[in-house]
Design an enzyme around this catalytic site. Structure first.
Site, PDB file in Angstrom:
ATOM      1  N   LYS A 249      85.261  49.939  44.902  1.00 30.31           N
ATOM      2  CA  LYS A 249      84.693  49.611  46.212  1.00 30.31           C
ATOM      3  C   LYS A 249      85.743  49.650  47.321  1.00 30.31           C
ATOM      4  O   LYS A 249      85.508  50.178  48.409  1.00 30.31           O
ATOM      5  CB  LYS A 249      84.043  48.222  46.162  1.00 30.31           C
ATOM      6  CG  LYS A 249      82.800  48.149  45.290  1.00 30.31           C
ATOM      7  CD  LYS A 249      82.241  46.737  45.238  1.00 30.31           C
ATOM      8  CE  LYS A 249      80.988  46.654  44.389  1.00 30.31           C
ATOM      9  NZ  LYS A 249      80.446  45.276  44.304  1.00 30.31           N
TER      10      LYS A 249
ATOM     11  N   SER B 194      75.639  42.102  44.594  1.00 32.88           N
ATOM     12  CA  SER B 194      76.798  42.080  45.484  1.00 32.88           C
ATOM     13  C   SER B 194      76.475  42.448  46.919  1.00 32.88           C
ATOM     14  O   SER B 194      77.371  42.521  47.755  1.00 32.88           O
ATOM     15  CB  SER B 194      77.882  43.023  44.945  1.00 32.88           C
ATOM     16  OG  SER B 194      77.409  44.349  44.889  1.00 32.88           O
TER      17      SER B 194
END
Length: 797
Positions: A724, A681
């Site tokens: 996140k 990611s």
């Protein structure tokens, strides 16, 4: 002309469990003072008293609403004081009367009553009265044939009675009926209706007595069958006495046999247990073999074969309990409520086994206990961490020294119910060795098609586990055997976000620790800002265990200050928290405060939540080498190579030299080099950093991003979006760039994050660069000649 019936005032007596009829002489005992006073008052006047039955025998001081409205005016024949100080009275019913009102309650009842006459004219209904009388005589004859010791003279007088009124009086006096039934007969004025009601009551009594007789016959037959066994056992006992054996031992064997007979098990299992009990009769009571058999029978008989609890299938009630015990965990609660709703529609559903998977400290174990409390089930926890022996699950053979049942059977015995909730904790921590594989033993336990006849090696007879609700917990599914994992419904419990930790601390942990440390809410106040500091700067975990320990530490320090007399109450705020907790252990990320070239805020997921992961890229003259530092894993190193290849394909668009991969050395660094980092990611973060460094374009400092990149610049979805985005909000990011494929995951993102952060959905890396890179105004280059003026301005970096 009809004569008007006037009300009469006289003493009244509330009778318990008795209804007196006209023309009937009865005697009864009187114990209440008010009743005795009413009788003596009537005796001193005309000996007439109004008798009516109480609706509830247990009422000591009856009101008018506690009495039946129709009673009998009776004449007192005799009053006699017994040796037990109880007044015995003999009365004769004169006529029916209706209770109109009560004028006096103390010292005895004085009532206003009105005569309630019967309907005497029956000559027009002679055929009907004759039919009713025949039917009622026939019913009484059947009744008398069932009831033992019924006087023949009474039966004969009733069968020969032709007066319906005398027939009724005789029957109602000699047939035992309930108070409610007798009151109904007393209130009925028409003799035909009254006899019809009495016929129904006697017929019903005949049916009940007939059923009782059949039951008694069956019981007598069973007694006859057991008499022989009893006789033989008595002989065995006498022989044992002659041999000098202990009487208590034989009684113990008989007790085992009685308990085995009462078990709700199949005949094959019952026969096996009887054989074990019979073995005791053939061996000395003090022998080792007798001890083994006794221990076996005790363990089997202690199991809850016949005991179960009733489930609470109220979805709203269960939801309230779960919400009270745990904040958040919406997916888990929703799954449990679905389970309960299905059980309401289909109570006999089997095989729904839930596995809660998540990091330590997020409440997996405690929510199992809450489920049991919400459903009204018994609760037992089995810790499977470090279990490596199959016999821990299935038990040992009873012939071994020190043999015992397995943990499943033992949990059922401790629960005392055959349908408890059993929590199999840390199922991922089981191991195996040469003594067997415990996870294989659990395959039968957690399979609804097999566990209805689970056989423990020690118990040996099948026990039905299909009614048990199994809940398992694990930190990861990687170490669980695939066949075992396939039997469970996996529910992921992610780490708590900052806001969830705050609410858990404020609503659950602080009150819990205040109570545990003997403090009242007025003695210690922890401000919201202080709780946030505890979460951000003193703990770093997925759950809230360390946070609870920190709160407990504050409570202890506050208790010391209060007990020593230094303070009457303590208030913890952001200004004085360091006095109690010391210097901050975890400092905020040192993020850029202004737009910089080659510095990008990436977002990463860790086992303790989301974090901001800054990535730095620098470009130097060189030979095209790529250097990566900061403990980057293989996946991130590959993402760096993909980023370089993609930048080569779009170099012209951003004014980057097409030969940079030959002429420039690139250094990519992730701060906190001691912490290993890996995952796909960071692809968009690396690409943005490279474009910024090569094109000399600053990156906005208040933008964070996450996403995987392909070689052609497509942005792919990632995981851990909830954690996140919370990290981005905590760090003060204004914009968060996420893959377009993660748009649906925003439902799981906390509302406070969605309210304060702008989300940008990127399908291609160009969408990321358009938002993240600082836009510069193009400037004109002064031409040497007029005909060199370009058609459009040239952009310089």
């Amino acid at each position: 002309m009809k004569t008007k019936i006037e009300d009469i005032t006289m003493p009244a007596l509330a009778v318990r469990g008795l209804v007196v009829f006209p023309n009937v002489v009865v005697h009864f005992d009187v114990a209440r003072e008010m009743s005795e006073a009413a009788l003596r008052a009537a005796m001193s006047d005309n000996k007439l008293i109004f008798l009516t039955a109480q609706k509830d025998e247990h009422v000591e001081d009856p009101d008018i609403k506690d009495l039946y409205q129709v009673g009998v005016v009776a004449e007192i024949r005799q009053l006699l004081k017994g040796s037990d100080n109880v007044l015995r009275v003999l009365v004769e019913g004169k006529y029916r009367a209706k209770l109109m009102d009560i004028y006096q309650y103390e010292p005895y009842l004085i009532a206003s009553v009105r005569e309630y006459p019967e309907i005497k004219k029956i000559h027009t209904e002679e055929i009907e009265i004759e039919a009713v009388m025949r039917a009622i005589k026939q019913a009484f004859y059947q009744y008398s044939s069932i009831v033992p010791r019924m006087p023949k003279e009474l039966v004969s007088s009733i069968m020969n009675e032709n007066d319906p009124f005398k027939l009724f009086d005789t029957l109602v006096f000699n047939v035992p009926l309930a108070v409610e039934d007798k009151e109904m007969l007393l209130e009925e004025s028409h003799i035909i209706s009254r006899l019809g009601m009495l016929l129904a009551m006697i017929s019903r009594e005949v049916e009940v007595l007939d059923i009782e007789r059949h039951i008694q016959e069956r019981v007598r037959q069973q007694i006859d069958n057991t008499q022989r066994e009893y006789y033989l056992r008595a002989q065995m006992k006498a022989i044992a006495n002659q041999l000098g054996e202990d009487d208590d031992f034989q009684e113990e064997i008989d007790e085992y046999s009685e308990k085995i007979q009462a078990l709700d098990i199949d005949e094959e299992s019952r026969e096996k247990l009887f054989k074990e009990a019979d073995k005791l009769t053939k061996m000395p009571s003090s022998s080792q073999d007798a001890y083994v058999i006794r221990n076996y029978l005790d363990n089997v008989l202690e199991l809850p074969w016949n005991v179960s609890t009733k489930d609470k299938n109220d979805v709203e009630g269960v939801k309230k309990v779960l919400d009270k015990d745990h904040y958040g965990l919406d997916k888990v609660k929703e799954r449990i409520l679905e389970n309960i709703a299905v059980r309401e529609l289909k109570p006999d559903i089997k095989g729904q086994i839930i596995c809660l998977v998540g990091p330590p400290g997020v409440g997996k174990t405690s929510i199992g206990k809450s489920i049991a409390r919400a459903m009204g089930r018994k609760y037992q926890r089995i810790s499977l961490g470090g279990v490596r022996d199959e016999s821990d699950i299935r038990g040992h053979r009873k012939t071994y020294v020190g043999a015992m049942p397995g943990r499943i059977i033992n949990a059922l015995k401790l629960a005392g119910s055959k349908n408890p909730l059993i929590l199999l904790d840390e199922i991922d921590k089981m191991t195996h060795d040469m003594r067997g594989d415990p996870s294989s033993a659990l395959l039968e336990v957690l399979d609804s098609e097999q566990n209805s006849a689970f056989r423990d090696h020690y118990i040996e007879i099948p026990f039905d586990l299909s009614n048990v609700l199994f809940v398992t917990t694990a930190n990861t599914t990687q170490t669980i055997d695939p066949p075992l994992l396939d039997r469970m419904d996996i529910i992921e419990i992610t780490s708590y976000t900052r806001e969830e930790k705050f609410h858990i601390a404020k609503e659950h942990l602080v009150p819990k620790q205040l109570k545990a440390n003997g403090l009242k809410a007025s003695m210690l106040k922890i401000c919201d800002e202080a709780l946030y500091i505890l979460i951000d700067n003193y703990t770093k975990e997925a759950g809230v265990r360390t946070l609870e320990r920190k709160i407990a530490s504050i409570c202890r320090k506050a208790a010391k200050l209060i007990v020593s007399g230094e303070k009457k109450s303590v208030r913890i705020s952001e200004k004085n928290i360091e006095q109690f907790m010391g210097a901050k252990k975890y400092l905020d990320d040192d993020l850029a405060k202004k737009n910089e070239i080659g510095v990008v805020n990436g977002l990463a997921w860790t086992s303790v939540g989301g974090v901001i992961m800054p990535l730095e890229a620098s470009v130097f003259d060189g030979k095209g080498n790529i250097e990566t530092t900061g403990s980057l894993g293989d996946v991130m190193k590959e993402s760096a190579k993909i980023a370089v290849s993609y930048v080569r394909s779009v170099a012209d668009k951003y004014g980057i030299s097409g030969e940079f991969y030959k002429e420039k050395d690139i250094h990519i660094h992730a701060p906190e080099g001691a912490t290993p980092k890996d995952g796909p990611s960071a692809g968009v973060t690396m690409t943005t950093a490279l474009v910024s460094a090569l094109a000399n374009i600053p990156v906005k400092h208040d933008v964070a991003m996450t996403g995987e990149i392909t070689l052609h610049g497509k942005v792919l979805p990632i995981g851990g979006l909830r954690e996140k985005t919370m990290a981005a909000y905590k760090a003060g990011m204004k914009t968060v760039i996420i893959p377009a494929g993660n748009k649906g995951d925003l439902e799981e993102v906390d509302n406070i994050v969605k309210d304060n952060v702008q989300f940008v959905y990127a399908e291609k890396i160009s969408d990321v660069l358009d938002v993240a890179l600082e836009k510069k105004e193009p400037r004109y280059i002064k031409p040497k000649h007029r005909d060199e003026i370009p058609e459009r301005p040239v952009v310089r970096s």
